[in-house]
Design an enzyme around this catalytic site. Sequence first.
Site, PDB file in Angstrom:
ATOM      1  N   GLU A   1       0.801  -1.219   0.000  1.00 40.79           N
ATOM      2  CA  GLU A   1       0.000   0.000   0.000  1.00 40.79           C
ATOM      3  C   GLU A   1       0.835   1.270   0.000  1.00 40.79           C
ATOM      4  O   GLU A   1       0.533   2.227  -0.728  1.00 40.79           O
ATOM      5  CB  GLU A   1      -0.970   0.018   1.187  1.00 40.79           C
ATOM      6  CG  GLU A   1      -2.200  -0.871   1.007  1.00 40.79           C
ATOM      7  CD  GLU A   1      -1.950  -2.327   1.334  1.00 40.79           C
ATOM      8  OE1 GLU A   1      -0.808  -2.677   1.683  1.00 40.79           O
ATOM      9  OE2 GLU A   1      -2.908  -3.128   1.219  1.00 40.79           O
TER      10      GLU A   1
ATOM     11  N   HIS B   1     -10.011  -4.736  10.569  1.00 40.46           N
ATOM     12  CA  HIS B   1     -10.639  -4.571   9.254  1.00 40.46           C
ATOM     13  C   HIS B   1     -11.874  -3.682   9.282  1.00 40.46           C
ATOM     14  O   HIS B   1     -12.600  -3.617   8.305  1.00 40.46           O
ATOM     15  CB  HIS B   1     -11.046  -5.936   8.695  1.00 40.46           C
ATOM     16  CG  HIS B   1      -9.919  -6.728   8.122  1.00 40.46           C
ATOM     17  ND1 HIS B   1      -8.821  -7.092   8.850  1.00 40.46           N
ATOM     18  CD2 HIS B   1      -9.711  -7.225   6.878  1.00 40.46           C
ATOM     19  CE1 HIS B   1      -7.990  -7.798   8.085  1.00 40.46           C
ATOM     20  NE2 HIS B   1      -8.507  -7.887   6.882  1.00 40.46           N
TER      21      HIS B   1
HETATM   22  C1  LIG Z   1      -2.256  -4.268   4.357  1.00 43.54           C
HETATM   23  C2  LIG Z   1      -3.242  -5.210   3.811  1.00 43.54           C
HETATM   24  N1  LIG Z   1      -3.542  -5.155   2.491  1.00 43.54           N
HETATM   25  C3  LIG Z   1      -4.438  -6.003   1.977  1.00 43.54           C
HETATM   26  C4  LIG Z   1      -5.057  -6.920   2.761  1.00 43.54           C
HETATM   27  C5  LIG Z   1      -6.087  -7.873   2.148  1.00 43.54           C
HETATM   28  N2  LIG Z   1      -5.539  -9.194   2.042  1.00 43.54           N
HETATM   29  C6  LIG Z   1      -5.656 -10.051   3.067  1.00 43.54           C
HETATM   30  S1  LIG Z   1      -4.832 -11.432   2.799  1.00 43.54           S
HETATM   31  C7  LIG Z   1      -4.297 -10.930   1.288  1.00 43.54           C
HETATM   32  C8  LIG Z   1      -3.415 -11.844   0.501  1.00 43.54           C
HETATM   33  C9  LIG Z   1      -2.153 -12.178   1.243  1.00 43.54           C
HETATM   34  O1  LIG Z   1      -1.462 -13.224   0.613  1.00 43.54           O
HETATM   35  P1  LIG Z   1      -0.213 -13.929   1.247  1.00 43.54           P
HETATM   36  O2  LIG Z   1       0.623 -12.960   2.001  1.00 43.54           O
HETATM   37  O3  LIG Z   1       0.452 -14.679   0.156  1.00 43.54           O
HETATM   38  O4  LIG Z   1      -0.783 -14.929   2.318  1.00 43.54           O
HETATM   39  P2  LIG Z   1      -1.806 -16.130   2.154  1.00 43.54           P
HETATM   40  O5  LIG Z   1      -3.173 -15.539   2.165  1.00 43.54           O
HETATM   41  O6  LIG Z   1      -1.459 -16.821   0.877  1.00 43.54           O
HETATM   42  O7  LIG Z   1      -1.613 -16.993   3.355  1.00 43.54           O
HETATM   43  C10 LIG Z   1      -4.783  -9.671   1.019  1.00 43.54           C
HETATM   44  C11 LIG Z   1      -4.537  -8.938  -0.233  1.00 43.54           C
HETATM   45  C12 LIG Z   1      -4.739  -6.927   4.140  1.00 43.54           C
HETATM   46  N3  LIG Z   1      -5.327  -7.772   5.002  1.00 43.54           N
HETATM   47  N4  LIG Z   1      -3.820  -6.082   4.632  1.00 43.54           N
END
Ligand SMILES: Cc1ncc(C[n+]2csc(CCOP(=O)(O)OP(=O)(O)O)c2C)c(N)n1
Lengths: 358, 328
Positions: free
Chosen positions: B61, B130
């Site tokens: 972000e 959230h």
């Molecule tokens: C700062 C932030 N940006 C966006 C999100 C929304 N979001 C939650 S999980 C995610 C994907 C994260 O993927 P990864 O780090 O690969 O972990 P995984 O879900 O595969 O365990 C996103 C975009 C968030 N929770 N926090």
Amino acid sequence: MISASPTPLDFASSPINQSLTPQRKIELYTQMVRIRRFEQAALKFYNAGKMAGFLHLYIGQESVAVGTISLGGADDHFITAYRDHGHALAVGMGMNECMAEMFGKQTGCSKGKGGSMHFFAPDKNFWGGHGIVAGQTPLGLGLAYGLKYLGREGCCLCYLGDGAVNQGAFHESLNIAALFGIPVVYVIENNGYSMGTSQKRSSAYNGCLAQRAEAYGIEWDVVNGSDVYEVRAKAHIAMERARKEHKPTVLEIDTYRYYGHSVADANHKKYRTPEEIENYKNNHDPIMVFERKLLEEGVLNDDLVKSINDAAKTEAAASAKFAEESPAPTIADISTDVYWESDNNTPASQIGQHFFND
Amino acid sequence: MSRILTYREALREGLDEELARDPNVVLMGEEVAQYNGAYKVTEGLWNKWGDKRIVDTPISEAGFIGMGIGASMLGVRPVMELMFWSFHSVAFDQLVSNAACVRYMSGGLCNCPIVVRGPANGGTGVGATHSHIPEGMFAAFPGLKVCVPATPADAKGLIKAAIRDNDPVYFMENTLLYGTTGEVPDVADGDHVVPLGVADVKREGSDISLIAHGRSVIHSLAAAEILQSEHGINAEVLDLRSIRPLDVDAILKTVRKTNRVVLVDESKPFGGVSAMVAMLIQEQAFDYLDAPIKRVCSIDAPAIYSPHIEHEQLPNPRRIVEKVLGMR
Ligand SMILES: Cc1ncc(C[n+]2csc(CCOP(=O)(O)OP(=O)(O)O)c2C)c(N)n1
């Protein structure tokens, strides 16, 4: 020197796995099965409308939490992101308190205040369940710093996803970890995707994610997550480095999630092919791989496999019943656990006003 | 003429029209392109406009919001999606130190025509991290504009105005409104733009003013119906629509008309929009008040997860009705 560890071959015979008794191996297997059965039950009750918000399933990744956490001693600590059910059960949290948390009940580990993404058990050295991608990575650094400061010989395992490696907070954490000599092990659970975005589309350098540690002079390694023996063998080296030398490590564990990013992710068969998912399930599933090994080793037999699975299913179903029958929080509960003084009604709580509801 | 659209469709139509109108408009954010948007606001736009105009970013972000701000200084008009406004915290420095200040610090030499949009609300059972509701906080930074549409028509009209605006506009939607429907003026009837800084009387009334924004407008309208049918109280509902610029005249006008005010604000009571509006009323229309100003806010604690009581932490029609009845 910084390098991917030499290729040792048969991880079952590495010293840390040699020391496993048959009983302990069965325990590891049982823990993985319990996580899977617990989540299958959670999915069922989520779909039945018993939970709110998100449900991020860990199914497919069980070897990571179980393998690494099984190495923990009294002074080792754990922190992770929102996909936290596996770590929670692996540190020894009960199914009841976890399921009740998802049901939003008072008997939940966070009294229904946190939900699926925010499981906590500090008494078991588990510091949550965090919702902001990579937000937990400086906290893991801090837990490890705290250990060193307090003169304890432990380390902190901080889990993150392949998407989280692109956040500034993670890079800042790595720099400080190396600079200050902090006993932290970053475990990147690389399941290939951050939500609908593949690692290829989110990370510029695709040699491997752990290799970014080199920029900070930090040791790193890559681990095959289908093999819990390999997870343990490599994590053990990193944890010993942290405990004995106060040096950080970045481990990248290749793994896979079978379900969508969360249960709401109906698109998960669009950004991944069904063949890809089936391939993992049929050829790399960590529970299946371990089960086969233990059958070969003669540690498990078919009857035992069945009874372990049945017991986990029964336990999960019972936890849902417990959750269902537990009381919901009340409106008054909304205002507790905000300030320590007001909960404990200390003299300080009489000075000034904490809350501004009329 | 008008059509019935969902809030989500209305937003998408506004984005689509601005993409067509100005080749410098670009949409960017996590999952906005190939995935069609986490909340499907941008569905179909990548197919239509392609990789150059609709861009997926990594989860970074601070990086991508800052990038949008920089691009806007050069004349690109980025519309950046935050998957949740709650994730503003990661990009906070970019949002408040760069976007808000660059025009001022440069003595007007640099403009920053960026829009940052996405859902900002509670009530979806996703817990404390959230569920931030930050419009009041961002409105406290001079240099930023903030709007919070409550209806499909306003969502479309305001997003178009926001994109054309030469200042940074922080556009706060609501996940619980995305599926709601309402009348939106027909495309054939011309450009539907709702100017920033103009409030809207969503229901005329004479006995009390309910001043709200975002989903609280919907709750206030529901409360007004209950007040009318069950208690014979005729409430006016003023929808602020923009928090900054703020339509102070419309606020004063409704207060002078009804002489009683309840402010409905989904954010917490300390600081924020309702605290600011209450202060303005007491400064500028104190003599018109027949009763102290009252507020219905979220209960003053981080957002609770439990679906059993989350709605009780937030404003809801019952809480608004009780507050109004308590004033008699
Ligand atoms: C700062 C932030 N940006 C966006 C999100 C929304 N979001 C939650 S999980 C995610 C994907 C994260 O993927 P990864 O780090 O690969 O972990 P995984 O879900 O595969 O365990 C996103 C975009 C968030 N929770 N926090």
